[in-house]
Scaffold this motif. Structure first.
Motif, PDB file in Angstrom:
ATOM      1  N   ILE A 611     -59.760 -16.633  34.736  1.00  0.00           N
ATOM      2  CA  ILE A 611     -60.056 -17.348  33.463  1.00  0.00           C
ATOM      3  C   ILE A 611     -61.142 -16.606  32.701  1.00  0.00           C
ATOM      4  N   ALA A 612     -60.781 -16.595  31.280  1.00  0.00           N
ATOM      5  CA  ALA A 612     -61.907 -15.808  30.598  1.00  0.00           C
ATOM      6  C   ALA A 612     -62.675 -16.938  29.650  1.00  0.00           C
ATOM      7  N   ASP A 617     -65.007 -24.169  33.579  1.00  0.00           N
ATOM      8  CA  ASP A 617     -63.680 -23.724  33.186  1.00  0.00           C
ATOM      9  C   ASP A 617     -63.397 -22.426  33.685  1.00  0.00           C
ATOM     10  N   MET A 618     -64.135 -21.725  34.425  1.00  0.00           N
ATOM     11  CA  MET A 618     -63.830 -20.437  34.865  1.00  0.00           C
ATOM     12  C   MET A 618     -63.289 -20.364  36.446  1.00  0.00           C
ATOM     13  N   VAL A 646     -53.296 -11.584  34.298  1.00  0.00           N
ATOM     14  CA  VAL A 646     -53.370 -12.839  33.435  1.00  0.00           C
ATOM     15  C   VAL A 646     -54.721 -13.245  33.310  1.00  0.00           C
ATOM     16  N   SER A 647     -55.103 -13.331  32.198  1.00  0.00           N
ATOM     17  CA  SER A 647     -56.305 -13.838  31.832  1.00  0.00           C
ATOM     18  C   SER A 647     -56.065 -15.144  31.003  1.00  0.00           C
ATOM     19  N   LEU A 648     -56.494 -16.106  31.540  1.00  0.00           N
ATOM     20  CA  LEU A 648     -56.136 -17.521  30.686  1.00  0.00           C
ATOM     21  C   LEU A 648     -57.439 -17.868  29.902  1.00  0.00           C
ATOM     22  N   SER A 649     -57.317 -18.422  28.605  1.00  0.00           N
ATOM     23  CA  SER A 649     -58.257 -18.797  27.953  1.00  0.00           C
ATOM     24  C   SER A 649     -59.016 -20.116  28.477  1.00  0.00           C
ATOM     25  N   ALA A 650     -58.671 -20.728  29.253  1.00  0.00           N
ATOM     26  CA  ALA A 650     -59.035 -21.800  30.140  1.00  0.00           C
ATOM     27  C   ALA A 650     -58.284 -22.139  31.004  1.00  0.00           C
ATOM     28  N   ARG A 651     -58.850 -22.997  31.986  1.00  0.00           N
ATOM     29  CA  ARG A 651     -58.052 -23.215  33.170  1.00  0.00           C
ATOM     30  C   ARG A 651     -56.897 -24.401  32.741  1.00  0.00           C
ATOM     31  N   PRO A 652     -55.753 -24.396  33.280  1.00  0.00           N
ATOM     32  CA  PRO A 652     -55.112 -25.531  33.022  1.00  0.00           C
ATOM     33  C   PRO A 652     -55.355 -26.805  33.125  1.00  0.00           C
ATOM     34  N   ARG A 653     -55.200 -27.594  32.043  1.00  0.00           N
ATOM     35  CA  ARG A 653     -55.810 -29.117  32.091  1.00  0.00           C
ATOM     36  C   ARG A 653     -54.658 -30.144  32.416  1.00  0.00           C
ATOM     37  N   GLY A 707     -60.719  -4.050  36.861  1.00  0.00           N
ATOM     38  CA  GLY A 707     -61.318  -4.487  35.780  1.00  0.00           C
ATOM     39  C   GLY A 707     -60.621  -5.359  34.730  1.00  0.00           C
ATOM     40  N   SER A 708     -59.379  -5.855  34.727  1.00  0.00           N
ATOM     41  CA  SER A 708     -58.690  -6.404  33.883  1.00  0.00           C
ATOM     42  C   SER A 708     -59.047  -7.721  33.848  1.00  0.00           C
ATOM     43  N   VAL A 709     -59.626  -8.439  34.875  1.00  0.00           N
ATOM     44  CA  VAL A 709     -59.567  -9.703  35.161  1.00  0.00           C
ATOM     45  C   VAL A 709     -60.750 -10.304  34.157  1.00  0.00           C
ATOM     46  N   ARG A 710     -60.512 -11.712  33.857  1.00  0.00           N
ATOM     47  CA  ARG A 710     -61.515 -12.341  32.780  1.00  0.00           C
ATOM     48  C   ARG A 710     -61.788 -11.616  31.746  1.00  0.00           C
ATOM     49  N   THR A 711     -60.670 -11.018  30.945  1.00  0.00           N
ATOM     50  CA  THR A 711     -60.812 -10.421  29.852  1.00  0.00           C
ATOM     51  C   THR A 711     -59.942 -11.028  28.924  1.00  0.00           C
ATOM     52  N   SER A 712     -60.607 -11.657  27.639  1.00  0.00           N
ATOM     53  CA  SER A 712     -59.896 -12.241  26.778  1.00  0.00           C
ATOM     54  C   SER A 712     -59.162 -11.336  25.712  1.00  0.00           C
ATOM     55  N   ASP A 713     -59.671 -10.049  25.650  1.00  0.00           N
ATOM     56  CA  ASP A 713     -59.301  -8.920  24.467  1.00  0.00           C
ATOM     57  C   ASP A 713     -58.904  -7.978  25.477  1.00  0.00           C
ATOM     58  N   CYS A 714     -57.548  -7.653  25.986  1.00  0.00           N
ATOM     59  CA  CYS A 714     -57.303  -6.776  26.843  1.00  0.00           C
ATOM     60  C   CYS A 714     -57.494  -5.028  26.376  1.00  0.00           C
ATOM     61  N   SER A 715     -57.602  -5.028  24.931  1.00  0.00           N
ATOM     62  CA  SER A 715     -58.136  -3.618  24.398  1.00  0.00           C
ATOM     63  C   SER A 715     -59.295  -3.206  24.829  1.00  0.00           C
ATOM     64  N   LEU A 716     -60.195  -4.116  25.204  1.00  0.00           N
ATOM     65  CA  LEU A 716     -61.556  -3.733  25.741  1.00  0.00           C
ATOM     66  C   LEU A 716     -61.219  -2.946  27.032  1.00  0.00           C
ATOM     67  N   ALA A 717     -60.222  -3.745  27.960  1.00  0.00           N
ATOM     68  CA  ALA A 717     -60.052  -3.135  29.369  1.00  0.00           C
ATOM     69  C   ALA A 717     -59.142  -1.814  29.168  1.00  0.00           C
ATOM     70  N   GLN A 718     -58.504  -1.678  28.254  1.00  0.00           N
ATOM     71  CA  GLN A 718     -57.716  -0.108  27.867  1.00  0.00           C
ATOM     72  C   GLN A 718     -58.678   0.517  27.559  1.00  0.00           C
TER      73      GLN A 718
END
Length: 976
Positions: A611-612, A617-618, A646-653, A707-718
């Protein structure tokens, strides 16, 4: 050519399909006289069931211009059958062209349906995983009639997905939350009587604690009241099913002279029918109570049961499990955090989808083995059970007929807390409360000092064996696990064969033997300090786990969770699925490397959720205060080494959101890979609402970080991934350029851990004291915000050689250097990843030494490490378990991607020294402000253009990265 069909035909076909998928529900299509006061109103599809709120589906062929209005207009109408209000209505759009189908049933079965759900009145976001009616950021508020989910756009799925949505929205969620509140309030009111009794009659209080297998503390008395309350809530439900069971009002209501005797008699009669997990221990607790206290407690909880009943909530919705989790006495040591129901549903749905079972085959389902060896209150087992039942019903089966096999053969639950096993049995029994079963496979595991003098470590004893004898006697009724009668043996044999399970699902304790901070400072081994374990017991239990965890992925610094991961791996068969809630450190921590290696070697079809976000909420659990991840993979002969992150923007509510997220992830195809360049991953949307991003990434046999976890913008991970591979590939750039990189340990040497410097003799050879400008052995030890805004930092301590340790102290001092790496980097408040001291200094707890053979590398390291590219490398390689705090260890820093300083020319090294001199006195802002910090921008330009020789376009790309990076929740920590 087929003529155009009318919508009624499609509705009848849909209704027939839903009846096959929802056998416990009544599905009426195109009926009138179903709404109170509006006999002529025709509802397209109406779904009703006992203990559920009615749900209406209004459907139209595309363009479906009126379907939303019609669905919204149905909210609040009262259904004649049961006089219950419609709390949720589904607007359904049949796909274009469906109206010309020759076989409408076949067409709907194969169609991609679009739908949205409307909720009535006030809608709340709840920690219980309740349904949400809006995806906004407000946690509570009056949404007015017709709150929509998703806020805009449409969910899409099959008829089976629509059936699941109807099941979920039929739960009267506000009633469930109201019932949970009433239950907690009632328990807190009743416990006052037990507290008073504990002071005047301590022997009785101790006897009750022994029944529960707990210490005689206030939390235990709350637990006792929770168990009684749970039984009382179930009592009236049972009375409505079985003749001869008197209603609760007749056994402990206001006019009953002796509530204790009447209640015990009533519960004995219920136990003759079945319901042992619910009523046996409750009866025995009441039996221990003096009549006066019993009457006071029973009458108070009778009122509570009435409040729960009047709320309209189905008692099967894990009410007591939620309350139980707030009452665990040894939570600080067991680190058992309640898996939020929505999180459990997400994990269960994805895990069950990977099992490859013919869900129409009841015999095949009965042959499954599903285990949770740290089951707690049974939240995950309940979620799996419910998911299996849904799959079976969607395939045309009857889930009620599965219940005996599910309870007797399929579901295995183990825990060290007897009261937890009681709640698990109660919750699972409540799935089909009218269906009896024999002996279940729920076990209280031996833990702590045993009668023969040995120690046991709970379910982890199964690391050595496929069977384990659980000792108990019949005075411990909490250990009885059947519904139809009492266990008659003096021992229970836990049979959990290696390689015998189809699914292992767990949210294990996160405690670590090495966590001696805060409340654990005076504890010998926090991982085994529960239940008042002595220091000697803790030591022996620590040795036991080291023995049993040998040659597995267990690591003491990773904590007990890694031992449970090893246990799950051992118990799974080939083709079985491992599904775990783990600390986010599992994705990057060096102590978790063997776990990642195990997955890379033996698991395929990996899916990892994180969760990003920040704060609570993380995490996927309640109250952990740390980022977590869900790891789901299938054990195979070999692994392709690629997974979905999968990096979610928030945990499922809520359940609807969790189900929709799972459905979206499972259906997504053609997701961009981590290696494909900085173009981002696949956006996850719920309707038109962004809910996260997913990317296809390798997981390597060397156990390198995810390193791809908790990343809202995957271009940073790339970009970070390419950078670690010696390629500078920036967002907006078509191609990568070469940039020589090496692990930090290959261009320099990391210094000592602080325990090797000032640890107890003989390990340490120094004592630390206050700083002095005349210090012989200066040290940069702790974080000091005022001292860390410039690259050059002054030592904050000095070291004194212990008597008799002079020779060892000299060896330690030989590791002193001018370069220091930040091990605990809070991006939200600290500017520096690398600090430089004018004199060679010893690096302490958070500023260890980095030693270079060439002193010119010190300057290059300082300017590189504090540039945006250096910060990105640090972030990519670190654990991001706290809001904006990233951590690495000295050993993991050895593989930190760094510029290959040895490949720099003499001229470049001179430029690096010049840049350092220019910036040595410049103030840098906290790292999260890298995108707006003028000093950091100038540093980037000097590093990118002058030191590395790239042009203006590359510099602009780096600054774009700085802004993107600062927008990550794991960087700013909520400060933006």
């Amino acid at each position: 050519m087929v003529s155009r069909q009318v919508e009624q035909g499609a509705n009848f076909a849909l209704g027939a399909m839903l009846r096959g998928m929802m056998p416990a529900c009544a599905v009426r299509v195109e009926n009138t006289r179903v709404v109170v006061g509006q006999a002529g109103l025709r509802l397209d599809v109406l779904v009703t069931a006992a203990d559920r709120a009615p749900v209406v589906i209004e459907a139209e062929f595309m363009p479906a211009a009126d379907v939303e209005r019609e669905a919204r207009d149905r909210l609040g109408l009262e259904v004649a059958d049961g006089r219950r209000a419609i709390e949720a209505a589904v607007a359904l759009r049949y796909p274009e062209g469906l109206e010309f189908s020759e076989d409408m049933g076949e067409a709907i079965r194969d169609a991609r349906l679009e739908y949205a759900v409307f909720y009535m009145g006030r809608t709340r976001y709840t920690e219980s995983g309740g349904l949400v009616g809006s995806a906004g950021s407000v946690e509570s508020g009056d949404a007015g009639d017709g709150t929509r989910f998703p806020e805009s756009g449409w969910l899409a799925g099959s008829a089976g997905d629509l059936a699941e949505l109807v099941r979920l929205v039929s739960v009267p969620q506000e009633a469930v939350d109201s019932a949970a509140d009433a239950l907690q309030n009632g328990i807190e009111g009743a416990v006052a009587a037990l507290d008073e009794m504990g002071m005047s009659r301590p022997a009785i209080s101790r006897a009750i604690a022994e029944l529960l297998g707990m210490a005689d503390v206030p939390q235990t008395r709350k637990m006792a009241c929770a168990i009684i309350a749970n039984a009382m809530v179930f009592h009236d439900r049972v009375a409505g099913i079985h003749a001869g069971v008197r209603p609760l009002a007749m056994v402990c209501g206001a006019g009953v002279a002796n509530p204790k005797a009447e209640t015990i008699a009533a519960w004995n009669h219920i136990l003759e029918i079945n319901y042992w997990p619910i009523f046996a221990i409750a009866r025995d607790v009441v039996t221990q109570l003096p009549s006066r206290e019993a009457a006071r407690i029973l009458r108070r909880l009778y009122m509570t049961a009435g409040e729960v009943e009047s709320s309209g909530a189905n008692v099967a919705h894990d009410l007591t499990g939620r309350i139980f989790q707030r009452l665990i006495a040894d939570r600080k040591y067991l680190a058992t955090f309640y898996t939020l129901p929505a999180s459990a549903a997400l994990l269960a749905r994805v895990a069950v989808s990977k099992m490859g079972v013919d869900w129409s085959d009841a015999d095949a389902i009965a042959g499954l083995r599903i285990g949770d060896f740290a089951c707690g209150t049974g939240a995950l087992l309940s979620a799996v059970y419910e998911r299996v039942a849904v799959e079976h019903e969607n395939a045309g089966g009857d889930s009620a007929r599965l219940h005996p096999a599910m309870m007797e053969e399929v579901l295995y639950g183990c825990d060290v807390m007897p009261s937890a096993i009681h709640i698990t049995g109660s919750t699972l029994s409540g799935m089909q409360p009218t269906v009896g079963f024999g002996q279940s496979r729920l076990y209280t595991m031996p833990y702590g000092r045993q009668e023969d003098g040995s120690v046991a470590i709970g379910s982890l004893e199964l690391l050595q064996s496929s069977t384990l004898m659980t000792l108990f006697n019949m005075s411990d009724p909490v250990l009885r696990t059947g519904s139809a009668g009492e266990e008659t043996a003096a021992q229970a044999l836990v049979e959990a064969p290696d390689g015998g399970f189809d699914l292992v699902i767990m949210n294990p304790p996160f405690t670590r033997a090495t966590n001696h901070e805060g409340a654990h400072a005076d504890v010998t081994n926090p991982a085994f300090a529960a239940f008042n374990a002595t220091r000697e017991d803790q030591t022996l239990m620590g040795r036991r786990i080291n023995q049993l965890g040998r040659d597995t992925c267990y690591h003491g610094n990773a904590g007990i969770a890694s031992a449970f991961a090893a246990l799950g791996d051992r118990k799974l068969k080939r083709g079985g699925v491992l599904a775990m809630v783990l600390p986010l450190s599992a994705a990057a921590g060096l102590s978790w490397r063997k776990f990642r290696q195990t997955l890379a070697r033996d698991y395929t079809d990996l899916t990892v959720f994180s969760i990003a976000a920040n704060g609570r909420d993380m995490s996927f659990s309640s109250d952990t205060g740390m980022a977590e991840c869900l790891v789901i993979g299938r054990k195979a002969e070999s692994s392709e080494g690629r997974g979905r992150f999968v990096s979610l923007s928030a945990r499922p509510r809520g359940f609807v959101e969790a189900s929709s997220v799972a459905q979206k992830v499972l259906a997504s195809e053609g997701v961009r890979r981590l290696e494909d360049g900085p173009y981002g991953g696949a956006e996850l949307t719920l309707g038109d609402m962004p809910s996260g991003e997913t990317i296809d990434a390798p997981y390597k046999v060397d156990g390198s970080v995810w390193g791809s976890v908790r990343t809202s913008d995957c271009s940073l991970a790339q970009t970070a991934y390419a950078l670690a591979d010696s390629r500078l590939w920036l967002p907006g750039s078509l191609n990568a350029v070469e940039l020589r990189m090496k692990p930090l340990g290959a261009v320099g040497k990391l210094g000592l851990v602080d325990r090797d410097i000032i640890g107890p003799t003989p390990r340490g050879s120094f004592d630390r004291t206050t700083a002095s400008p005349m210090a012989t052995y200066p040290a940069l030890w702790n974080h000091n915000a005022k001292n860390e805004t410039r690259m050059v930092c002054a030592p904050d301590s000095q070291l004194r050689v212990r008597q008799g340790m002079e020779e060892k102290a000299a060896a330690v001092w030989a590791t002193a250097s001018r370069s220091h790496l930040n091990l605990e980097y809070t991006f939200g408040s600290q500017p520096l990843a690398v600090a430089f001291t004018e004199r060679e200094s010893i690096g302490g707890r958070v500023w260890p030494n980095v030693i270079f053979e060439d002193p010119r590398f010190d300057y290059a390291f300082a300017v590189w490490g504090n540039s945006t590219l250096g910060l990105l490398c640090y972030w990519w390689h670190s654990t991001r378990q706290q809001s904006s705090k990233a951590s690495i260890t000295i050993r993991s820093a050895e593989s930190l991607p760094a510029l290959d300083f040895g490949a720099l020319s003499d001229e470049q090294l001179e430029i690096a020294a010049d840049i350092f001199d220019e910036f040595r006195e410049k103030e840098l802002m906290p790292a999260y402000l890298a995108g707006s910090d003028a000093s950091r921008a100038l540093l980037d330009k000097r590093v990118v253009c002058d030191l590395l020789g790239f042009g203006e376009g590359v510099y602009e790309g780096v600054r774009r990265v700085a802004g993107k990076w600062g927008a990550e929740a794991s960087v700013h920590g909520g400060k933006v």
